[in-house]
Design a protein around this motif. Sequence first.
Motif, PDB file in Angstrom:
ATOM      1  N   GLY A 145       0.875  -1.294  -0.071  1.00  0.00           N
ATOM      2  CA  GLY A 145      -0.020   0.060  -0.070  1.00  0.00           C
ATOM      3  C   GLY A 145       0.981   1.463   0.002  1.00  0.00           C
ATOM      4  N   PRO A 146       0.291   2.212  -0.243  1.00  0.00           N
ATOM      5  CA  PRO A 146       1.161   3.782  -0.463  1.00  0.00           C
ATOM      6  C   PRO A 146       1.599   4.104   0.921  1.00  0.00           C
ATOM      7  CG  PRO A 146      -1.164   4.129  -0.516  1.00  0.00           C
ATOM      8  CD  PRO A 146      -1.083   2.685  -0.501  1.00  0.00           C
ATOM      9  N   SER A 147       1.352   3.511   1.901  1.00  0.00           N
ATOM     10  CA  SER A 147       1.978   4.208   3.248  1.00  0.00           C
ATOM     11  C   SER A 147       2.297   3.093   4.204  1.00  0.00           C
ATOM     12  CB  SER A 147       1.202   5.177   4.145  1.00  0.00           C
ATOM     13  OG  SER A 147       0.733   6.268   3.542  1.00  0.00           O
ATOM     14  N   SER A 148       2.749   1.623   3.367  1.00  0.00           N
ATOM     15  CA  SER A 148       3.080   0.781   4.339  1.00  0.00           C
ATOM     16  C   SER A 148       4.426   0.596   4.806  1.00  0.00           C
ATOM     17  CB  SER A 148       2.975  -0.503   3.087  1.00  0.00           C
ATOM     18  OG  SER A 148       3.577  -1.627   3.672  1.00  0.00           O
ATOM     19  N   THR A 149       4.477   0.389   5.681  1.00  0.00           N
ATOM     20  CA  THR A 149       5.985   0.108   6.574  1.00  0.00           C
ATOM     21  C   THR A 149       6.648  -0.679   6.154  1.00  0.00           C
ATOM     22  OG1 THR A 149       4.911  -0.662   8.513  1.00  0.00           O
ATOM     23  CG2 THR A 149       5.424   1.923   8.439  1.00  0.00           C
ATOM     24  N   SER A 150       6.163  -2.003   5.611  1.00  0.00           N
ATOM     25  CA  SER A 150       6.629  -3.181   5.371  1.00  0.00           C
ATOM     26  C   SER A 150       7.020  -3.417   3.920  1.00  0.00           C
ATOM     27  CB  SER A 150       6.042  -4.509   5.995  1.00  0.00           C
ATOM     28  OG  SER A 150       4.593  -4.323   5.343  1.00  0.00           O
ATOM     29  N   GLU A 151       8.066  -3.933   3.578  1.00  0.00           N
ATOM     30  CA  GLU A 151       8.159  -4.380   2.280  1.00  0.00           C
ATOM     31  C   GLU A 151       7.902  -5.695   2.056  1.00  0.00           C
ATOM     32  OE1 GLU A 151      11.847  -3.636  -0.014  1.00  0.00           O
ATOM     33  OE2 GLU A 151      11.999  -1.660   0.398  1.00  0.00           O
ATOM     34  N   ASN A 152       6.926  -6.203   1.324  1.00  0.00           N
ATOM     35  CA  ASN A 152       6.368  -7.399   1.313  1.00  0.00           C
ATOM     36  C   ASN A 152       6.699  -8.360   0.211  1.00  0.00           C
ATOM     37  OD1 ASN A 152       4.646  -7.244   3.968  1.00  0.00           O
ATOM     38  ND2 ASN A 152       4.068  -5.474   2.643  1.00  0.00           N
ATOM     39  N   ARG A 194       4.890 -21.006  -2.864  1.00  0.00           N
ATOM     40  CA  ARG A 194       4.562 -21.060  -1.682  1.00  0.00           C
ATOM     41  C   ARG A 194       3.481 -20.154  -1.354  1.00  0.00           C
ATOM     42  NH1 ARG A 194       8.646 -23.669   0.827  1.00  0.00           N
ATOM     43  NH2 ARG A 194       8.143 -23.069   2.958  1.00  0.00           N
ATOM     44  N   ARG A 195       2.448 -20.576  -0.433  1.00  0.00           N
ATOM     45  CA  ARG A 195       1.311 -19.656   0.101  1.00  0.00           C
ATOM     46  C   ARG A 195       2.035 -18.880   1.114  1.00  0.00           C
ATOM     47  NH1 ARG A 195      -3.416 -22.872   1.996  1.00  0.00           N
ATOM     48  NH2 ARG A 195      -1.834 -23.392   3.863  1.00  0.00           N
ATOM     49  N   GLY A 196       1.253 -17.857   1.467  1.00  0.00           N
ATOM     50  CA  GLY A 196       1.611 -16.799   2.526  1.00  0.00           C
ATOM     51  C   GLY A 196       2.310 -15.861   1.891  1.00  0.00           C
ATOM     52  N   SER A 197       3.102 -14.926   2.785  1.00  0.00           N
ATOM     53  CA  SER A 197       4.175 -13.862   2.426  1.00  0.00           C
ATOM     54  C   SER A 197       4.760 -13.574   3.613  1.00  0.00           C
ATOM     55  CB  SER A 197       3.491 -12.776   1.907  1.00  0.00           C
ATOM     56  OG  SER A 197       2.605 -12.315   2.858  1.00  0.00           O
ATOM     57  N   PHE A 198       5.996 -12.731   3.219  1.00  0.00           N
ATOM     58  CA  PHE A 198       6.644 -12.265   4.257  1.00  0.00           C
ATOM     59  C   PHE A 198       6.913 -10.912   3.985  1.00  0.00           C
ATOM     60  CE2 PHE A 198      10.086 -13.488   1.504  1.00  0.00           C
ATOM     61  CZ  PHE A 198      11.115 -12.280   1.807  1.00  0.00           C
ATOM     62  N   GLY A 199       7.041 -10.192   5.144  1.00  0.00           N
ATOM     63  CA  GLY A 199       7.491  -8.589   4.875  1.00  0.00           C
ATOM     64  C   GLY A 199       8.728  -8.228   5.813  1.00  0.00           C
ATOM     65  N   ILE A 200       9.542  -7.149   5.786  1.00  0.00           N
ATOM     66  CA  ILE A 200      10.346  -6.667   6.419  1.00  0.00           C
ATOM     67  C   ILE A 200      10.103  -5.320   6.662  1.00  0.00           C
ATOM     68  CG2 ILE A 200      12.710  -6.467   7.057  1.00  0.00           C
ATOM     69  CD1 ILE A 200      13.327  -8.663   4.801  1.00  0.00           C
ATOM     70  N   ILE A 201      10.228  -4.915   7.977  1.00  0.00           N
ATOM     71  CA  ILE A 201       9.872  -3.796   8.506  1.00  0.00           C
ATOM     72  C   ILE A 201      11.211  -2.903   8.901  1.00  0.00           C
ATOM     73  CG2 ILE A 201       8.445  -2.291   9.955  1.00  0.00           C
ATOM     74  CD1 ILE A 201       6.232  -4.183  10.042  1.00  0.00           C
ATOM     75  N   PRO A 202      11.500  -1.852   8.229  1.00  0.00           N
ATOM     76  CA  PRO A 202      12.784  -1.153   8.354  1.00  0.00           C
ATOM     77  C   PRO A 202      12.652  -0.212   9.517  1.00  0.00           C
ATOM     78  CG  PRO A 202      12.243  -0.591   6.449  1.00  0.00           C
ATOM     79  CD  PRO A 202      10.948  -1.485   6.726  1.00  0.00           C
ATOM     80  N   SER A 203      12.312  -0.474  10.767  1.00  0.00           N
ATOM     81  CA  SER A 203      11.880   0.341  11.707  1.00  0.00           C
ATOM     82  C   SER A 203      13.060   1.074  12.233  1.00  0.00           C
ATOM     83  CB  SER A 203      11.106  -0.163  12.839  1.00  0.00           C
ATOM     84  OG  SER A 203      11.117  -1.651  12.797  1.00  0.00           O
ATOM     85  N   PHE A 204      14.133   0.405  12.220  1.00  0.00           N
ATOM     86  CA  PHE A 204      15.301   1.020  12.736  1.00  0.00           C
ATOM     87  C   PHE A 204      16.153   1.818  11.422  1.00  0.00           C
ATOM     88  CE2 PHE A 204      19.919   1.378  13.330  1.00  0.00           C
ATOM     89  CZ  PHE A 204      20.046   1.879  14.599  1.00  0.00           C
ATOM     90  N   SER A 205      15.974   1.413  10.272  1.00  0.00           N
ATOM     91  CA  SER A 205      16.388   2.221   9.174  1.00  0.00           C
ATOM     92  C   SER A 205      15.607   3.425   8.645  1.00  0.00           C
ATOM     93  CB  SER A 205      16.760   1.249   7.918  1.00  0.00           C
ATOM     94  OG  SER A 205      17.635   0.047   8.213  1.00  0.00           O
ATOM     95  N   ARG A 206      14.510   3.219   9.065  1.00  0.00           N
ATOM     96  CA  ARG A 206      13.417   4.208   8.711  1.00  0.00           C
ATOM     97  C   ARG A 206      13.410   4.501   7.254  1.00  0.00           C
ATOM     98  NH1 ARG A 206      15.924   7.314  13.735  1.00  0.00           N
ATOM     99  NH2 ARG A 206      17.305   5.519  13.734  1.00  0.00           N
TER     100      ARG A 206
END
Length: 325
Positions: free
Chosen positions: A225-232, A238-250
């Motif tokens: 989404g446009p304001s997503s904090t995660s890269e997904n 494979r089913r499902g997905s994973f994301g990474i939230i760069p909360s420290f790298s900002r």
Amino acid sequence: MLTDNHNRVINYLRLSVTDNCNMRCQYCMPAEGIEFSHNKELLSWDEMFLLASTFIELGITKIRITGGEPFVRKGLMDFLHRLAAVKGLEEISITTNATLIGEHIAALKALGILNINVSMDSLDKDRFNAITRRNYFDVVYNNVLQLLQNGFNVKINCVVMNGLNTDDILPFIEFAHEQNVSVRFLEEMPFNGHSKSFEKIEWDFLKIMDHIQQHFPGTHRMNDGPSSTSENYTIENRRGSFGIIPSFSRTFCGTCNRIRVSAKGELQTCLYTNESVSFKKLLQQNPHPDLIKPFILKAIHNRFKDGFEAEEKNEFKKSMSLIGG
Ligand code: SAM
Ligand code: SF4
């Protein structure tokens, strides 16, 4: 529509309903806990409702309930009932450690509150209990399965900590496939209630991504989404997905659409600032939306450009339990 001084639309409020918690996650607070607020220091449910409704009048369309552990505070479900009926609010979501949610699953479903983020930092029982300093692994795991069986949109949040749970990254990728869910790996932030701050972290976005891709080369970036904090990402076959939230790298501050209100009624316009506007007294003096609106607008028109600018004045003594994530 609410817009800040950097032309970012603000439509998302993270509302902390308590700073208290029944866990003691290592990355969030010390073993002895933090100085939790007395009940009289917290916004009452009525004050919180008035504040939330005022934000909605101003343009907030999405509220995430957080804490501390939201389900620790008595009266949460009644509050959610009231909030769910407010016109203009499009989505309520909850971030929880899932220890106490079990008995509320049917009621949440009836209210249409289906987006639940669950903090789960290990799939290994001993490791999970060591990280949280409590013994709730089985309860949490079963509640996650219950939520999934009941059709909730569950996202698992896992804070990646060097030397503690990096062996869980690949099992979580398997879990995402088995359960067809999204697992998000969060960079660890310096909000653990100690004065310890960190200049850099070992397991940042790039290292987590590299580790996953070495084992699962077929990753595909999803349309966030446009304001997503995660890269997904999805993984081939494979089913499902994973994301990474760069909360420290900002790296997401440029599109930040969110503000935070603590359980004591402090409006914080950036996760990395110590500055806040307190609404508790104002609400006690004159509980009327027109009185508090100018204070909200002033804070939103004075937001930091990004978390680095905000960080310059911060001492990193806070626990995430006070901020709400
Ligand atoms: N108790 C609930 C829970 O754990 O989900 C809600 C509150 S918790 C403070 C909100 C989110 O902040 C959780 O996803 C948690 O993992 C995250 N969090 C807490 N401390 C953190 C830290 N130091 N770095 C990164 N994320 C953190
Ligand atoms: Fe409690 Fe959530 Fe903090 Fe863990 S991360 S101690 S569950 S508030």
